[in-house]
Every structure is written in C-alpha cells, then in structure tokens.
Write a protein that holds these residues in place. Structure first.
Motif: not given
Length: 348
Positions: A195-198, A217-226
């Motif tokens: 997550t930190a690297r993303v 933000q869309t990428v971060l939200d998608a990763w956080a949800a995953a």
C-alpha cells in the motif's frame, strides 16, 4: 504503476509458483571446500534440494542461507530477475571465514519444485516456506561438521521472516540459533508495504501529470478496497486498475493473506535476548530503505543488534544506486560495505 509491479516482483510471493532457474554447482571452489548436493524432507512431505558447502567433518560454525521470496532458488537466482547469484556468493564469502553453509531451493523453485503442493499451488504460502526453513536448519544441525552451538541464519528480504521464526522455534528438536543476518528485511505487514509503495507511485504519477488527481484517487480507493476485502473476507477482486491485479488476485489471495497475517515486529520481539543480529538497510533500496525499517530495529533492541546503513546498494546487496531490477543479474561482487561488516559480525 507498471514500475511498481516490476519492482515488487522480486519481493512478493509469486502469483503462480513455477520452477525457478538455477545457476548450478560448477563454480570454482576454494581449496578444500566441497559443494555437496543434498536433500531433506519437510513436515508436509516435500523433498527439498540444496547445496551443503563444507570442508571435512571437523565440527565448526555453520550457516543456513534463506533466499528472497517468490521464484528465487538456492543461489539467489530469480525467474524474473535472472541469474543473480548473491546467495552463492555469500556462501563463498563464509567459506573464507571458515564457516560451512547450507542453501536450498525453496518450494516451487529449482530441483525442489512443488512436490505434494502441485495439486494446489495457489495454496502455497508463508507456512510452506517456514516449514522448509525448519527442515533445513535441522538438517544442517545434524551434519557431523556442524557445531550446534554456532549455527547462524542469513536471509534476504522476505526470507528474514523465516529466519526470525527459526530463532524463536521452541520445539524440542529445534536447534538454537546463535546469530541472525537480516539483510534488507521485510519491515512490516505484507499488504501495508504494498500500500505504501502504491501511494508513492500514484503520487508521482499525479505530480508528473500522467494522472489527474481524480484518477489517482480512483486507483488508491480500488486498492484500499481490495486490501480490506482480502483481510476481512479472504477474497480478491478479479480486476484492479494499473496492473495491480498482478499483485493481488483470486489465484494468489490465500497466499497473500497468509503472508499479510505475519507481523515482522512481533517476530522480532520474540528473538531471544542477546542474540547477535546484523540488520541491513539501504538508501537505494525501495523495498527496505532505512526509514522503513526503523520500527523493526526498535523491536530488536533487546538483541545484540548491529544496524548497517548501506549507501548506494541495491536489494540484492550489490553496489547499484538505481536498484533497477533489470540490473540485479549483472555480474558483480557483494557490496564491500556488507562484507566489511560481516568480517566483524561472523566473529561474534
């Protein structure tokens, strides 16, 4: 984001385990030292193959070498990065100091392969790697040439997790670990590190104009949800943006969740008090920079800890300030910064 996928490829558990490459055992040996092909079996019935480098059977110090995660074999050769050879070089260095060593092909690599795990390779995770390490150190301790009061474990990257597990092994047949070399260690929970690297990669893309703030933000939200889905339900989405599905997907989610459940700080706190520990970090290693490993050094404060801040050294322990995965297999010695520190550490 493709860059982060490539960089994480040498750190993270492989999304599909396949046999890794091996540089073989035909390297020139120091006089009197033998590289013996050996095998041993873990608790799951997997036969692991390795190289026992020794000089006769007079009892002396010995070291277990544990390679990086994923498709990395006994020599440090990686199916993605190529014939790195750093663990073979470490074994050769230890020979110069009179220390025998065992390095081995982990599950899914080299001559070991998948064995009984072949029917369900996606289920292979940290437990299988730890089982291999436990079998390896017991094999090493049982060799006639091993002084069982002077067994060390040297590990790179995710291998440091299994090294610390061995130091805290309380089973009746567990050898006592005299000292630990934790090289470029995994500094936190698996998914937290990713997550930190993303976040860093997305921020760089936004700053460079490659993404709008909204796209980032869309990428971060998608990763956080995953990540939340993986941790709470043990499942993963079939698609993630920007290639992140190569890191977390339905095929590897079980292994990822298993790895993520391991807290390196908790393991470090259990290393026996007074154990000599050499921990390295580098200003050029995006996977184990010195700022990121500070919590780990704090968790090891009860040990006889030496922290080595490397300068311009890449993740595979060679002088290369770029830390570019494409350079990992370029011929070169282990960094002199590391070997100079080892010159003192191996005498402790």
């Amino acid at each position: 984001m493709k860059r982060i996928v490539r960089q994480l490829g040498s750190l993270l558990i492989a999304t599909a385990l396949v046999a890794g490459c091996s540089s073989g055992d035909d390297q020139t040996q120091q006089q009197g030292w033998v590289e013996e092909e050996v095998s041993f079996t873990d608790s799951a019935g997997l036969t692991l193959h390795g190289t026992y480098r020794h000089q006769g059977e007079d009892a002396g110090p010995a070291a277990l070498l544990i390679s990086e995660s994923g498709q990395t074999d006994r020599n440090g050769d990686n199916a993605v990065a190529g014939p790195v050879g750093n663990m073979r070089q470490l074994a050769e260095y230890l020979s110069e100091k009179g220390i025998a060593s065992l390095r081995y092909d982990k599950v899914g690599t080299g001559k070991t392969g998948l064995g009984p795990h072949a029917q369900n390779p996606a289920a292979v995770g940290s437990a299988a790697y730890s089982a291999g390490a436990r079998a390896a150190v017991r094999y090493l301790a049982a060799r006639p040439g091993t002084d069982d009061s002077r067994i060390s474990v040297y590990a790179l990257g995710e291998g440091t997790i299994h090294a610390m597990t061995l130091a805290d092994d309380l089973e009746p047949d567990a050898p006592r670990i005299h000292s630990l070399g934790l090289f470029q260690p995994l500094p936190g929970r698996y998914l937290d590190i990713i997550t930190a690297r993303v976040k860093v990669d997305v921020e760089a893309a936004v700053e460079a104009g490659a993404k709008t703030p909204e796209q980032g933000q869309t990428v971060l939200d998608a990763w956080a949800a995953a990540v939340e889905e993986a941790r709470t339900r043990g499942t993963a989405p079939r698609q993630l943006p920007d290639g992140l599905g190569a890191i977390l997907n339905p095929g590897n989610v079980n292994a990822v969740v298993e790895a993520d459940a391991i807290d390196p700080l908790a393991l470090a706190a259990k290393v026996p008090t007074g154990t000599p520990v050499l921990l390295t970090c580098s200003d050029s290693d995006g996977q184990a920079n010195c700022a990121s490993v500070r919590p780990l050094t704090a968790a090891l404060k009860h040990t006889a800890l030496t922290v080595l801040d490397l300068k311009g050294v890449n993740h595979v322990l060679r002088d290369d300030p770029t830390d570019n995965v494409a350079n990992y297999a370029k011929p070169g010695p282990l960094s002199a910064q590391l070997t100079a520190a080892l010159d003192t550490f191996v005498t402790k």
